[in-house]
Design an enzyme around this catalytic site. Structure first.
Site, PDB file in Angstrom:
ATOM      1  N   HIS A 102     -92.499 147.242 -27.834  1.00 18.26           N
ATOM      2  CA  HIS A 102     -93.601 146.280 -27.854  1.00 18.26           C
ATOM      3  C   HIS A 102     -94.378 146.321 -26.526  1.00 18.26           C
ATOM      4  CE1 HIS A 102     -95.283 142.101 -28.798  1.00 18.26           C
ATOM      5  NE2 HIS A 102     -95.595 142.289 -27.527  1.00 18.26           N
ATOM      6  N   GLU A 103     -93.630 146.272 -25.408  1.00 17.57           N
ATOM      7  CA  GLU A 103     -94.304 146.221 -24.100  1.00 17.57           C
ATOM      8  C   GLU A 103     -95.017 147.533 -23.789  1.00 17.57           C
ATOM      9  OE1 GLU A 103     -94.830 143.458 -22.800  1.00 17.57           O
ATOM     10  OE2 GLU A 103     -93.381 142.405 -24.046  1.00 17.57           O
ATOM     11  N   GLN A 109    -102.155 142.659 -20.015  1.00 16.36           N
ATOM     12  CA  GLN A 109    -102.258 141.283 -20.516  1.00 16.36           C
ATOM     13  C   GLN A 109    -102.796 140.324 -19.461  1.00 16.36           C
ATOM     14  OE1 GLN A 109     -98.053 141.337 -22.283  1.00 16.36           O
ATOM     15  NE2 GLN A 109     -99.159 139.979 -23.672  1.00 16.36           N
ATOM     16  N   HIS A 119     -98.403 148.023 -25.316  1.00 17.54           N
ATOM     17  CA  HIS A 119     -99.526 147.379 -24.612  1.00 17.54           C
ATOM     18  C   HIS A 119    -100.227 148.368 -23.684  1.00 17.54           C
ATOM     19  CE1 HIS A 119     -99.430 143.122 -25.669  1.00 17.54           C
ATOM     20  NE2 HIS A 119     -98.117 143.067 -25.499  1.00 17.54           N
ATOM     21  N   CYS A 166     -96.153 137.481 -29.260  1.00 15.88           N
ATOM     22  CA  CYS A 166     -96.798 138.087 -28.089  1.00 15.88           C
ATOM     23  C   CYS A 166     -97.637 137.026 -27.396  1.00 15.88           C
ATOM     24  CB  CYS A 166     -97.680 139.245 -28.544  1.00 15.88           C
ATOM     25  SG  CYS A 166     -98.535 140.082 -27.197  1.00 15.88           S
ATOM     26  N   LEU A 167     -97.569 136.984 -26.071  1.00 17.52           N
ATOM     27  CA  LEU A 167     -98.359 135.983 -25.337  1.00 17.52           C
ATOM     28  C   LEU A 167     -99.862 136.190 -25.552  1.00 17.52           C
ATOM     29  CD1 LEU A 167     -96.349 135.894 -21.975  1.00 17.52           C
ATOM     30  CD2 LEU A 167     -96.306 134.203 -23.814  1.00 17.52           C
ATOM     31  N   GLY A 169     -91.418 139.331 -22.387  1.00 11.90           N
ATOM     32  CA  GLY A 169     -91.939 140.486 -21.680  1.00 11.90           C
ATOM     33  C   GLY A 169     -93.415 140.300 -21.409  1.00 11.90           C
TER      34      GLY A 169
HETATM   35 NI    NI Z   1     -96.966 141.414 -26.168  1.00 12.11          NI
END
Ligand code: NI
Length: 177
Positions: A142-143, A52, A146, A100-101, A47
């Site tokens: 999670h997304e 991000q 953000h 997470c990226l 995701g």
């Molecule tokens: Ni993430």
């Protein structure tokens, strides 16, 4: 095709509350979503949220396809979600590993609600509404976190279960997000 730089934990944009999208279907939104898809695919993410890549708007994308390398990973339908809303359908919480990226090379165990309903729009303004459980529900939480400036380590209750992938899972061929 534009693969964008993914900001890492510590960058101030990742701590900010993102703003609602005012015009679904606008050329700017379509371009943003295209870039997000390209970036997520290039980094093998499950995701990605707009902050991000430095864009403070309430847009997330996610999706997991069956991968023979990870037979236990549950499939999650590919979804674009603009201005998402979450309604919890249970108080039950389950722990699970997340990456997470924006926190590259690391994994942590995070408690998440196990069942919810999410709604919003796709990039063209079509309504999206779905119920999700388990890993699907985890990815959505999670997304959407953000968008409120929250990264998964802030949701952890035991930092003893936080570490580098190579140390936690030696010898396993895991992606580097
Ligand atoms: Ni993430």
């Amino acid at each position: 095709m534009a693969i964008r730089e993914v900001l890492r934990m510590g960058h101030p944009v990742l701590r900010e509350r993102a703003k609602p999208v005012e015009k679904p279907g606008s050329p700017e939104l379509l371009e943003l979503v295209r870039d997000m898809k390209d970036t997520m695919a290039a980094k093998n993410g499950a995701g990605l949220a707009a902050p991000q890549i430095g864009v403070g708007q309430r847009v997330v994308i996610f999706g997991v396809t069956k991968n023979p390398r990870y037979p236990d990973a549950e499939e999650v339908p590919f979804t674009v979600l603009v201005n998402p809303k979450i309604v919890l359908l249970t108080r039950e919480v389950e722990e699970g590993w997340e990456g997470c990226l924006s926190v590259p090379g690391m994994r942590g165990v995070v408690p998440r609600y196990t069942k919810l309903r999410y709604s919003g729009f796709d990039e063209h303004g079509n309504p999206v509404e779905r119920e999700a459980e388990g890993f699907h529900a985890r990815v959505v939480q999670h997304e959407c976190d953000h968008l409120d400036g929250i990264l998964y380590p802030q949701r952890m209750t035991d930092l003893g279960k936080f570490g580098f992938i190579e140390e936690l899972f030696p010898g396993e061929d895991l992606s580097d997000d």
